[in-house]
Design a protein around this motif. Structure first.
Motif, PDB file in Angstrom:
ATOM      1  N   ASP A 164      68.855  49.237  59.179  1.00  0.00           N
ATOM      2  CA  ASP A 164      68.743  50.241  58.118  1.00  0.00           C
ATOM      3  C   ASP A 164      68.715  51.609  58.773  1.00  0.00           C
ATOM      4  O   ASP A 164      67.762  51.917  59.482  1.00  0.00           O
ATOM      5  N   GLN A 211      53.023  47.347  62.621  1.00  0.00           N
ATOM      6  CA  GLN A 211      53.795  48.214  63.492  1.00  0.00           C
ATOM      7  C   GLN A 211      52.867  48.849  64.508  1.00  0.00           C
ATOM      8  O   GLN A 211      51.810  49.361  64.161  1.00  0.00           O
ATOM      9  N   TYR A 215      60.662  57.253  63.471  1.00  0.00           N
ATOM     10  CA  TYR A 215      60.175  58.116  62.414  1.00  0.00           C
ATOM     11  C   TYR A 215      60.185  59.554  62.910  1.00  0.00           C
ATOM     12  O   TYR A 215      60.114  59.817  64.101  1.00  0.00           O
ATOM     13  N   SER A 254      69.336  54.409  56.863  1.00  0.00           N
ATOM     14  CA  SER A 254      69.434  55.286  55.703  1.00  0.00           C
ATOM     15  C   SER A 254      68.568  56.536  55.807  1.00  0.00           C
ATOM     16  O   SER A 254      68.755  57.488  55.050  1.00  0.00           O
ATOM     17  N   GLY A 255      67.625  56.552  56.730  1.00  0.00           N
ATOM     18  CA  GLY A 255      66.758  57.712  56.873  1.00  0.00           C
ATOM     19  C   GLY A 255      67.289  58.790  57.799  1.00  0.00           C
ATOM     20  O   GLY A 255      66.731  59.896  57.838  1.00  0.00           O
ATOM     21  N   GLY A 268      61.432  44.682  56.942  1.00  0.00           N
ATOM     22  CA  GLY A 268      61.666  44.356  55.538  1.00  0.00           C
ATOM     23  C   GLY A 268      60.396  43.917  54.877  1.00  0.00           C
ATOM     24  O   GLY A 268      59.360  44.536  55.019  1.00  0.00           O
ATOM     25  N   ARG A 269      60.422  42.842  54.200  1.00  0.00           N
ATOM     26  CA  ARG A 269      59.284  42.453  53.395  1.00  0.00           C
ATOM     27  C   ARG A 269      58.379  41.452  54.102  1.00  0.00           C
ATOM     28  O   ARG A 269      57.833  40.554  53.507  1.00  0.00           O
ATOM     29  N   VAL A 270      58.252  41.643  55.377  1.00  0.00           N
ATOM     30  CA  VAL A 270      57.341  40.784  56.137  1.00  0.00           C
ATOM     31  C   VAL A 270      56.080  41.575  56.413  1.00  0.00           C
ATOM     32  O   VAL A 270      56.135  42.752  56.709  1.00  0.00           O
ATOM     33  N   PHE A 304      60.622  57.852  57.667  1.00  0.00           N
ATOM     34  CA  PHE A 304      61.494  56.827  58.234  1.00  0.00           C
ATOM     35  C   PHE A 304      62.871  57.382  58.577  1.00  0.00           C
ATOM     36  O   PHE A 304      63.476  58.113  57.796  1.00  0.00           O
TER      37      PHE A 304
END
Lengths: 106, 117
Positions: free
Chosen positions: B56, B106, B35, B58-59, B100-102, B45
């Motif tokens: 990913d 962090q 980040y 994309s950031g 992801g969606r877990v 991100f």
């Protein structure tokens, strides 16, 4: 597009007063929401997550899908609660709000 | 056990120089995140690794930014031709489960404060 909005940059309350840190999110699906906290000179750490429906250090947060909000609340603030608080939304990646600095005065 | 560590803690460089920022995640954590946090903002991100691969990226703001995690543990964020606008705190985080969606937690490092003069 701003996914997570924390409208207050700074919130000052007196010790023992109730506190509410506002968080609104933008997401049409089932959100995964978190509150992270950063105390002075410490690293960012998880405070609580909506899925656990837990109370940590007296803080709670309720997900309101109708209002797309996940406000953080504590009935009686303590001086040691003074810190930066970040609301975060997770879908595929984490989106953080800009943070609210909570200052609890003695 | 040891938490996430980042080196250096501070880095001052001149415009146009190349910098590398290192992140050592918690042992066994498969997911690693980078980040960027600018003054008065929340963490933004940049990139997420699952094992050795970037799941990913994309950031990443542009092609001057690149990150690697060759052995699935330590990660390096590389910034080429630094600009004054790159000045920020760069945070690294790791988590045990996949991203992801877990509903994973962090764990954040202390950050590297990058200043580009």
């Amino acid at each position: 597009a701003q996914r997570v909005t924390q409208p207050e940059k700074l919130l000052s309350v007196f010790k023992g007063a109730p506190v509410e840190l506002k968080c609104n999110y933008s997401y049409s699906g089932s959100p995964e929401l978190f509150w992270y906290v950063q105390y002075s000179r410490q690293r960012l750490q998880l405070l609580l997550r909506h899925i656990s429906r837990e109370s940590i250090k007296g803080f709670t947060a309720d997900l309101n899908k109708g209002e797309t909000s996940f406000h953080l609340k504590k009935p009686f603030a303590q001086e040691e609660d003074s810190a930066m608080y970040y609301c975060a939304l997770n879908f595929n990646k984490f989106y953080f709000g800009s943070g609210t600095k909570l200052n609890v005065k003695p | 056990g040891a938490g996430v560590s980042q080196t250096p803690s501070n880095k001052v460089t001149e415009k146009g120089k190349y910098v590398e920022l290192r992140c050592d995640p918690i042992s066994g954590h498969t997911a690693l995140y980078w980040y960027r946090q600018s003054l008065g903002q929340g963490p933004e991100f940049l990139i997420y690794f699952q094992g050795t691969g970037a799941a990913d990226d994309s950031g990443l703001p542009n092609d001057r930014f690149f990150a690697v995690r060759p052995e699935g543990s330590v990660s390096t964020l590389k910034i080429q031709r630094t600009e004054r606008g790159d000045s920020a705190v760069y945070l690294c985080a790791s988590s045990l489960l996949s991203g992801g969606r877990v509903y994973n937690e962090q764990f954040f490092g202390p950050g590297t404060r990058l200043t580009v003069l």
